[in-house]
Design an enzyme around this catalytic site. Structure first.
Site, PDB file in Angstrom:
ATOM      1  N   HIS A  17     -51.248  79.962  30.147  1.00 46.20           N
ATOM      2  CA  HIS A  17     -52.057  80.975  29.448  1.00 46.20           C
ATOM      3  C   HIS A  17     -52.586  82.019  30.437  1.00 46.20           C
ATOM      4  O   HIS A  17     -52.609  83.211  30.162  1.00 46.20           O
ATOM      5  CB  HIS A  17     -53.258  80.308  28.761  1.00 46.20           C
ATOM      6  CG  HIS A  17     -52.906  79.393  27.616  1.00 46.20           C
ATOM      7  ND1 HIS A  17     -53.392  78.116  27.514  1.00 46.20           N
ATOM      8  CD2 HIS A  17     -52.135  79.595  26.511  1.00 46.20           C
ATOM      9  CE1 HIS A  17     -52.940  77.556  26.393  1.00 46.20           C
ATOM     10  NE2 HIS A  17     -52.174  78.431  25.773  1.00 46.20           N
ATOM     11  N   LYS A  41     -55.786  72.474  13.847  1.00 42.00           N
ATOM     12  CA  LYS A  41     -55.527  71.639  15.026  1.00 42.00           C
ATOM     13  C   LYS A  41     -56.662  70.686  15.373  1.00 42.00           C
ATOM     14  O   LYS A  41     -56.467  69.776  16.151  1.00 42.00           O
ATOM     15  CB  LYS A  41     -55.259  72.531  16.238  1.00 42.00           C
ATOM     16  CG  LYS A  41     -53.849  73.056  16.296  1.00 42.00           C
ATOM     17  CD  LYS A  41     -53.549  73.622  17.666  1.00 42.00           C
ATOM     18  CE  LYS A  41     -52.089  73.941  17.836  1.00 42.00           C
ATOM     19  NZ  LYS A  41     -51.842  74.614  19.108  1.00 42.00           N
ATOM     20  N   ARG A  90     -42.220  80.191  25.639  1.00 44.88           N
ATOM     21  CA  ARG A  90     -41.701  79.182  26.564  1.00 44.88           C
ATOM     22  C   ARG A  90     -40.286  78.754  26.197  1.00 44.88           C
ATOM     23  O   ARG A  90     -39.522  78.338  27.036  1.00 44.88           O
ATOM     24  CB  ARG A  90     -42.613  77.945  26.554  1.00 44.88           C
ATOM     25  CG  ARG A  90     -43.972  78.184  27.172  1.00 44.88           C
ATOM     26  CD  ARG A  90     -44.926  77.068  26.843  1.00 44.88           C
ATOM     27  NE  ARG A  90     -45.072  76.948  25.400  1.00 44.88           N
ATOM     28  CZ  ARG A  90     -45.632  75.946  24.765  1.00 44.88           C
ATOM     29  NH1 ARG A  90     -46.133  74.947  25.455  1.00 44.88           N
ATOM     30  NH2 ARG A  90     -45.720  75.927  23.456  1.00 44.88           N
ATOM     31  N   SER A 128     -51.213  72.570  26.289  1.00 44.63           N
ATOM     32  CA  SER A 128     -52.576  72.036  26.248  1.00 44.63           C
ATOM     33  C   SER A 128     -52.561  70.546  25.938  1.00 44.63           C
ATOM     34  O   SER A 128     -53.355  69.777  26.495  1.00 44.63           O
ATOM     35  CB  SER A 128     -53.395  72.784  25.196  1.00 44.63           C
ATOM     36  OG  SER A 128     -53.431  74.150  25.520  1.00 44.63           O
TER      37      SER A 128
END
Ligand code: COA
Length: 170
Positions: A17, A41, A90, A128
């Site tokens: 990030h 989430k 990614r 994460s």
């Protein structure tokens, strides 16, 4: 003044990030890192904790602001007069997700634009949830998250600390 928004849950903020934020800040006059409440989430870190970690990681970058937001991304963009969002790519699966996100956002706000920056290859497998898992087992997260927030993540998620908290009834 050209403003770009970098939105995310950032649970927690990672070196991946950080790389995207730094590169995006060079493309605009003002980059706002929008730390969003994400009900889908159920983040481990609170919104305040996530904002603080992003702020501390990006301290010293004069054209980067960090703001919390609880609402639709397109509303935030309009409030901030932003021309686009930026997101890191990614993999192919990230591309698919970003294409869907962009299409949905464009239905809500026809001027919506996204800028997709390819991630640095050495950070392409950082996420994460990997950071959280490694920290929970007291593994080494030093290559994954900014140095300034490492101790905080370890303290909050590390087993030893968790066990200590359990014993003391916290
Ligand atoms: N480096 C490392 N990891 C990266 C990364 C990068 N450059 N880019 C993405 N990731 C990872 C994150 O670590 C995270 O990993 P995890 O799933 O293991 O936790 C995952 O990719 C995505 O997280 P993040 O980048 O924090 O963003 P997000 O996908 O959670 O954000 C929002 C999604 C917040 C942008 C989206 O939910 C949103 O816009 N919400 C607001 C409400 C709204 O408007 N909804 C309607 C949308 S149409």
């Amino acid at each position: 003044m050209k403003t770009i928004v970098y939105p995310g849950t950032f649970d927690p903020f990672t070196n991946g990030h950080m790389d995207i934020a730094r590169r995006a800040a060079k493309l605009c006059d003002r980059l706002i890192v929008a730390v969003l409440t994400n009900y889908q989430k159920n983040p481990v870190f609170t919104l305040e904790e996530r904002c603080e970690m992003v702020r501390d990681s990006l301290a010293g970058h004069s054209n980067i602001e960090v703001l919390p937001y609880d609402g639709l991304l397109v509303s935030f963009m309009q409030e901030q007069n932003a021309i686009a969002i930026v997101r890191g790519l990614r993999s192919e699966s990230d591309f698919r997700f970003e294409a869907e996100l962009a299409a949905a956002n464009r239905l809500l706000y026809p001027d919506f634009e996204s800028i997709l920056l390819p991630c640095r290859p050495d950070l392409a497998f950082t996420s994460s949830s990997i950071v959280r898992e490694v920290a929970e087992y007291d593994g080494d997260i030093s290559g994954m998250v900014p140095q300034v927030i490492q101790a905080r993540i370890r303290k909050r998620l590390g087993k030893q600390e968790g066990e200590k908290n359990e014993r003391s009834g916290k």
